[in-house]
Design a protein around this motif. Structure first.
Motif, mmCIF file in Angstrom:
data_model
loop_
_atom_site.group_PDB
_atom_site.id
_atom_site.type_symbol
_atom_site.label_atom_id
_atom_site.label_comp_id
_atom_site.label_asym_id
_atom_site.label_seq_id
_atom_site.Cartn_x
_atom_site.Cartn_y
_atom_site.Cartn_z
ATOM 1 N N GLU A 185 43.652 142.284 -57.885
ATOM 2 C CA GLU A 185 42.439 143.055 -58.159
ATOM 3 C C GLU A 185 41.613 143.239 -56.887
ATOM 4 N N GLY A 186 41.578 142.199 -56.060
ATOM 5 C CA GLY A 186 40.846 142.293 -54.799
ATOM 6 C C GLY A 186 41.434 143.311 -53.855
ATOM 7 N N ASP A 236 40.397 146.688 -55.029
ATOM 8 C CA ASP A 236 38.993 146.898 -54.660
ATOM 9 C C ASP A 236 38.874 147.288 -53.192
ATOM 10 N N GLN A 237 39.684 146.653 -52.337
ATOM 11 C CA GLN A 237 39.624 146.969 -50.910
ATOM 12 C C GLN A 237 40.002 148.423 -50.658
ATOM 13 N N ARG A 282 39.732 150.886 -52.765
ATOM 14 C CA ARG A 282 38.646 151.714 -53.309
ATOM 15 C C ARG A 282 37.475 151.815 -52.339
ATOM 16 N N ASP A 283 37.216 150.759 -51.600
ATOM 17 C CA ASP A 283 36.034 150.704 -50.737
ATOM 18 C C ASP A 283 36.313 151.101 -49.292
ATOM 19 N N GLN A 330 28.429 150.394 -49.026
ATOM 20 C CA GLN A 330 28.683 149.462 -50.122
ATOM 21 C C GLN A 330 27.768 148.241 -50.021
ATOM 22 N N LYS A 352 29.839 143.434 -52.846
ATOM 23 C CA LYS A 352 31.206 143.951 -52.939
ATOM 24 C C LYS A 352 32.093 143.310 -51.878
ATOM 25 N N ARG A 382 32.723 139.613 -52.860
ATOM 26 C CA ARG A 382 33.679 139.507 -53.960
ATOM 27 C C ARG A 382 35.095 139.812 -53.465
ATOM 28 N N ARG A 383 35.199 140.750 -52.530
ATOM 29 C CA ARG A 383 36.503 141.133 -51.998
ATOM 30 C C ARG A 383 37.136 139.993 -51.199
#
Length: 322
Positions: free
Chosen positions: A145-146, A149-150, A152-153, A159, A163, A166-167
């Protein structure tokens, strides 16, 4: 006692773990075996296996073979994630050596990562404690999931800090935390010590990744093993870039430079802006706060040579140059 002395004290154990890793990478498929061995030959600090070894000593069991298998399983998960990371980042160099994707291509690299994940699971299955499997599988899910997310960002300098935190929790801190907690479990440590090991590993892992992100701007390729500014080049926005973009006078210039179409000249200018902005000093302070939290947890454990060694390794994480 310094890190080198701690490392040398466990050199025999770490060699046994490397032997298990080598055996785990054997395959009838020559390409899989070759690509996996290339990753093993590139070396690494083996920080996660070392934490597993140390935390196993918080208990009273002396079954080293089980600890070695657990530590090798954790390292295989780490290595698998690196192979996948390099595909996502189009990375050509890691630890001063060509990446698997650079040597064999993206598709073989992805299957190599899958192969290493499978080998990690198979190795862990030799240990009968179900809690090990639950915690490790949950960690792999969250790591994945991380990584999403990376992606996506990428290139998002706007950001929020949460974020980023959490990453890196999922990218790095989680597996170091698991190394510590599962090492304690296999060592037969009491529940309170397992919990302390897990929290110690989490805070140490957060410091570890923040320092990694600093070195991406302040290090040299010969020391770090990959090009300076590589994260930013790939669009991975870390704390130094975030702080520069959002909290300093250099922010507007940095935002104008960083994009999917940036050139190498743009990258060099962006790295210079981050270095002069004071962001690296701020990032060091953030890493130090995480380290302090890890050390507070250690002080709650009984005084022992193991506790002192854990402190030495945690401090090394926050002071290393590579």
């Amino acid at each position: 006692m310094d890190f080198r002395q701690v490392y040398e004290q466990y050199q025999h154990d770490l060699q046994e773990i490397d032997n298990i890793l080598g055996t785990s990478m054997e395959s009838e498929n020559a390409l899989l075996a070759g690509s996996s061995r290339q990753l093993l030959a590139a070396g690494g600090k083996r920080i996660r296996p070392l934490f597993a070894l140390l935390c196993s000593e918080l208990g009273k069991m002396s079954e080293k073979q089980s600890v070695h298998r657990l530590a090798a399983s954790v390292e295989l998960v780490h290595m698998a994630s690196l192979v996948h990371d390099d595909v996502i980042d189009d990375a050509t160099v890691r630890r001063g050596h060509p990446t698997v994707r650079a040597q064999y291509g993206n598709r073989p690299a992805m299957y190599t990562g899958d192969f290493l994940f499978a080998r990690a699971i198979r190795l862990l299955s030799s240990l009968s404690n179900m809690s090990l499997h639950v915690e490790m599988s949950n960690a792999i899910v969250r790591m994945t999931e991380g990584e999403i997310d990376q992606i996506r960002d990428f290139y998002d300098l706007g950001q929020p800090l949460k974020k980023y935190l959490r990453r890196i929790e999922r990218k790095t801190a989680l597996l170091i935390s698991v190394s510590c907690s599962l090492g304690a479990v296999v060592g037969g440590a009491p529940a309170a010590a397992v919990k302390a090991a897990r929290r110690f590993g989490y805070f140490t892992g957060m410091a570890f990744q923040v320092i990694d992100d600093i070195l991406d701007f302040s290090g040299t390729e010969s020391l770090v093993g990959k090009p300076v500014g590589n994260d930013l080049w790939q669009g991975n926005i870390t704390y130094p870039a975030l702080y520069t973009a959002q909290c300093t006078a250099q922010g507007a210039q940095l935002r104008n430079l960083v994009s999917p179409t940036m050139t190498r000249d743009d990258l060099n200018a962006a790295v210079a802006l981050v270095r002069e902005s004071g962001a690296l000093e701020q990032a060091n302070q953030l890493a130090s706060r995480y380290l302090d939290k890890a050390l507070v947890i250690l002080r709650g454990l009984d005084e022992s040579s193991t506790r002192r060694s854990l402190e030495v390794v945690a401090r090394f994480v926050n002071q290393r140059m590579f």
